[in-house]
Design an enzyme around this catalytic site. Structure first.
Site, short mmCIF file in Angstrom:
data_model
loop_
_atom_site.label_atom_id
_atom_site.label_comp_id
_atom_site.label_asym_id
_atom_site.label_seq_id
_atom_site.Cartn_x
_atom_site.Cartn_y
_atom_site.Cartn_z
N VAL A 1 0.84 -1.20 0.00
CA VAL A 1 0.00 0.00 0.00
C VAL A 1 0.87 1.25 0.00
CG1 VAL A 1 -1.79 1.25 1.29
CG2 VAL A 1 -1.67 -1.22 1.44
N CYS A 2 0.46 2.26 -0.76
CA CYS A 2 1.08 3.59 -0.67
C CYS A 2 -0.05 4.62 -0.76
CB CYS A 2 2.15 3.80 -1.74
SG CYS A 2 1.51 3.97 -3.41
N ARG A 3 0.26 5.84 -1.14
CA ARG A 3 -0.77 6.88 -1.20
C ARG A 3 -1.71 6.65 -2.38
NH1 ARG A 3 -1.45 11.48 -3.95
NH2 ARG A 3 0.63 11.32 -4.85
#
Length: 100
Positions: free
Chosen positions: A62-64
């Site tokens: 997961v990231c932004r």
């Protein structure tokens, strides 16, 4: 590269599935909340923290927005890991958050 939607992830979380989620955002970003149970490993630290990961497990990254997590997935796959990119990242995620 395998991908997962935030809706699929929320359904797995709601079903209490045993998930391995890695959040590759920076410290200031995770201060705004993380997916419950996620482990924070900033993208830049991933190569030196590989020993913390189990090659027999699947990891949801997961990231932004999904770009850095895509890079993390490519790197992990090149190292023999099973990685899934969360489409849209935290911008698309509207589930529960935890704060650390």
């Amino acid at each position: 590269m395998k991908t997962m939607t935030t809706e699929e992830l929320i359904n797995l979380l709601d079903a209490n599935e045993d998930l391995n989620i890695i959040d590759v955002r920076e410290d200031f970003e995770v201060a705004n909340g993380m997916i419950p149970g996620a482990v924070h490993i900033p993208l830049g630290e991933l190569p030196e923290r590989l020993e913390e990961l189990d090659p027999s497990k699947e990891y949801i990254i997961v990231c932004r927005s999904g770009n850095r997590s895509g890079k993390a997935c490519q790197f992990l796959e090149s190292q023999g890991f099973n990685a899934v990119n969360l489409e849209g990242g935290m911008e698309a995620y509207d589930g529960e958050l935890e704060f650390k």
